[in-house]
Design an enzyme around this catalytic site. Structure first.
Site, PDB file in Angstrom:
ATOM      1  N   LYS A  76       0.882  -1.171   0.000  1.00 35.08           N
ATOM      2  CA  LYS A  76       0.000   0.000   0.000  1.00 35.08           C
ATOM      3  C   LYS A  76       0.911   1.210   0.000  1.00 35.08           C
ATOM      4  O   LYS A  76       1.110   1.874   1.015  1.00 35.08           O
ATOM      5  CB  LYS A  76      -0.911  -0.048   1.223  1.00 35.08           C
TER       6      LYS A  76
HETATM    7  C1  PPE Z   1      -6.352   0.467  -4.005  1.00 33.63           C
HETATM    8  C2  PPE Z   1      -7.113  -0.109  -2.844  1.00 33.63           C
HETATM    9  N1  PPE Z   1      -7.720  -1.328  -3.012  1.00 33.63           N
HETATM   10  C3  PPE Z   1      -8.419  -1.882  -1.997  1.00 33.63           C
HETATM   11  C4  PPE Z   1      -8.564  -1.241  -0.786  1.00 33.63           C
HETATM   12  C5  PPE Z   1      -9.343  -1.950   0.306  1.00 33.63           C
HETATM   13  O1  PPE Z   1      -8.427  -2.428   1.298  1.00 33.63           O
HETATM   14  P1  PPE Z   1      -8.955  -2.628   2.811  1.00 33.63           P
HETATM   15  O2  PPE Z   1      -9.149  -1.243   3.378  1.00 33.63           O
HETATM   16  O3  PPE Z   1      -7.827  -3.355   3.496  1.00 33.63           O
HETATM   17  O4  PPE Z   1     -10.225  -3.392   2.753  1.00 33.63           O
HETATM   18  C6  PPE Z   1      -7.969   0.011  -0.564  1.00 33.63           C
HETATM   19  C7  PPE Z   1      -8.124   0.716   0.773  1.00 33.63           C
HETATM   20  N2  PPE Z   1      -8.221   2.139   0.611  1.00 33.63           N
HETATM   21  C8  PPE Z   1      -7.887   2.914   1.778  1.00 33.63           C
HETATM   22  C9  PPE Z   1      -7.503   4.314   1.402  1.00 33.63           C
HETATM   23  C10 PPE Z   1      -8.645   5.203   1.017  1.00 33.63           C
HETATM   24  C11 PPE Z   1      -8.166   6.663   0.886  1.00 33.63           C
HETATM   25  O5  PPE Z   1      -8.932   7.459   0.353  1.00 33.63           O
HETATM   26  O6  PPE Z   1      -7.028   6.987   1.319  1.00 33.63           O
HETATM   27  C12 PPE Z   1      -9.025   2.833   2.812  1.00 33.63           C
HETATM   28  O7  PPE Z   1     -10.115   2.318   2.478  1.00 33.63           O
HETATM   29  O8  PPE Z   1      -8.771   3.261   3.962  1.00 33.63           O
HETATM   30  C13 PPE Z   1      -7.219   0.571  -1.602  1.00 33.63           C
HETATM   31  O9  PPE Z   1      -6.604   1.771  -1.460  1.00 33.63           O
END
Ligand code: PPE
Length: 305
Positions: free
Chosen positions: A158
């Site tokens: 991430k």
């Molecule tokens: C690209 C991406 N894909 C999938 C997810 C889902 O992952 P999880 O949160 O572990 O279920 C997130 C979280 N995105 C984070 C960032 C959002 C932001 O605007 O900054 C979040 O949901 O916190 C992503 O950034």
């Protein structure tokens, strides 16, 4: 965001919010290498509880490993600091942002001599795409931007720099009147949203893309466990945009987005054009679990107090 009361955990100390600042020559500002997490604490009958905190911290450390950034704290220290941030800011529920970044110790593409800095901030943040979106669903556009090719950006990290792609996609969708973007991978298969994983339902089966260029979402994992518990068949496969167009239901999952129904993609109404029955079932289970209204996953709720 910078002018508010409260405290941020910064390199091992609790710092007044307005003083949690960095120099203009901070390396990560210039070159985009850093990694972060998005976590949520929810109000439960026992107090504020951070949902699946160890899993998020593990992913943060995995991201750092992928980027070869040495974290100057242990996972246990980061978990404890995250709970302390919730307590010190007296938050009943919160969005939590741990961040690892390179400081102003040097310039240039070599990381030699750079120091990894760590901050953890938390603040109240409602539903990411709006409360109405959780009920009525959102309108989504397939982006003209592809998700990263896995050897251009490392997608299991991430990583901060990966989110320029997300910002470009989100901004394009928004400027075209949509709520969110859906990105395809380099081969043209559906990957994920700009900040979410994605699911669809067809004839009672739950589908989600194989991860490849998508982030290993913790919410994705949670929803798949709920579906398994409920006896809903799950298929992970390469999915095309037009499979989504003719789906009965579709939804995004993410810490910020939680479980957000998708009611339209590229002008195609998905199913009945509103939150479908399986989406409703999984979304309700999610919100009951994070709020401590169920006791079948006590290991997922980490009390801050
Ligand atoms: C690209 C991406 N894909 C999938 C997810 C889902 O992952 P999880 O949160 O572990 O279920 C997130 C979280 N995105 C984070 C960032 C959002 C932001 O605007 O900054 C979040 O949901 O916190 C992503 O950034």
């Amino acid at each position: 965001m910078e002018d508010r009361d409260g405290f941020i955990w910064f390199d091992g100390k609790m710092v007044p919010w307005r003083e949690a600042t960095v120099h203009g020559l901070t390396h990560s500002l210039h070159y985009g290498m850093g990694c972060f997490e998005g976590e949520r604490a929810y109000a439960t009958p026992q107090g504020a509880a951070i949902f699946r905190l160890p899993e998020h911290t593990k992913r943060l450390f995995n991201s750092a490993k992928i980027l070869q950034m040495e974290v100057p704290f242990s996972e246990a220290e980061i978990n404890a600091a995250t709970k302390e941030v919730i307590r010190v800011n007296q938050l009943e529920s919160a969005y939590i942002r741990p961040l690892l970044f390179y400081g102003a110790e040097g310039m240039g593409l070599s990381a030699k001599g750079l120091k990894v800095h760590v901050l953890i901030a938390a603040w109240s943040w409602g539903s990411y795409l709006g409360q109405e979106a959780l009920e009525k669903g959102i309108r989504v556009k397939v982006s003209s931007f592809n998700r990263h090719q896995v050897n251009i950006h490392l997608c299991k990290a991430k990583a901060t720099g990966n989110y320029m792609n997300s910002m470009l996609a989100q901004r394009e969708a928004s400027s075209c009147g949509y709520d969110e973007a859906l990105l395809l991978d380099r081969e043209g298969y559906v990957a994920e949203g700009s900040g979410e994983n994605v699911f669809m339902v067809r004839d009672g089966t739950l589908y989600t893309p194989t991860l490849t260029s998508a982030l290993e979402g913790i919410t994705r994992d949670t929803i798949m466990r709920f579906a398994r518990d409920a006896g809903i068949p799950i298929v992970e496969k390469q999915l095309t945009r037009d499979e989504f167009y003719i789906a009965d239901e579709a939804f995004f999952t993410g810490t910020a987005a939680e479980v957000t129904p998708i009611r339209e993609i590229d002008g195609r109404i998905i199913g009945s054009g509103s939150r479908g029955p399986i989406t409703t079932q999984l979304q309700s289970r999610y919100f009951d679990t994070v709020a401590g209204r169920r006791d079948d996953h006590p290991e997922w709720l980490h009390l801050a107090g």
